[in-house]
Design a protein around this motif. Sequence first.
Motif: not given
Length: 336
Positions: A253-257, A294-314
Amino acid sequence: MFSNSLVQALQQQVVGQQYSISALARAVTLATLGLVQRRRPLAVLLLLGQSGSGKNHVARSFARLALGDERGIIHIDCQRLTREGDPLADLHRQLIDECLRVTTVSTSTASTFSIILLDRIDEAPASLRDSLASEIERGEIVTSGSSFPLDNCFVLLTASLSKRKADQLIGRTIGFFREGEPGNELSDGHLVALEEMDQMFGIRLVSNIDEIIILDRPNEQNVIQLFERRLSEIEQLLARCSIGFMIDADAKTFLIRRVIEDLTHGLRQLNRILRNHLEFPIADLILSAQLTPGTTVVVKHEPPRGFLNFQILIPWLSAGEPALLRPQTLRAVSIG
């Protein structure tokens, strides 16, 4: 290649643009059935629209379907043609160079016809546009004692419309119409379009264009549809590197907007947003060896500060249990 099958194939690659798809399919069908004069190009089609409306995308999608590879299209950027001396000779030289290039694309050489894209014809030297009508009528470009045949080519021209003109002309085509089809009679809007084209390109060149196709501006639904398609492409590209990709609904939603905020440049805005907010950050994580096979990148939106958070899962292996994914907090990356 028949009209219905081409329409269906193009709809898989082009979002929206039903008018342009149908018009292109009609022109191709008539040309491939041999219902056009052989001493001229198979069809001369002008794609008109605002910047970012998808003119080049439509042309290259057609080339991908017809030739098997979009690299098989003979592409000339008319803005780069010389404005001094003989621009027609410059065009001839570039056509020859492009033909030599496309012969290296094996799938294109098997085709029975060629596709020439004269991009940004509105920015070509005026003398070239004046000469082009004669070359189309002749079915070849003749200069310096040599010629380049056009009689087995689809010639696609692209030109940009201002927002004001696009508002007046959107959703109209001029050229091949089926009997009884809406728009079979030239409406006032069509006549306005013809007058505009006469002023831009000259009456003689316009009279040699088989169809003028005016592309629609992208709307919110087009943006969402293309956005999901592009996300799927990113996921598939990362999967080839054995990297997983996940993005939550809030991030989408953040990106589409961000895209819909400014559609002045059409779907180019979508490409820009995805490149800056997804592709570049993911590329940086790969180059820094934080995102590995073998890892996975998870992209989430951080609404208070309005940015995307990239978390790596192993992967996390437990004795006697299937592999699980756990976040590697040391590798979490936040990009505004």
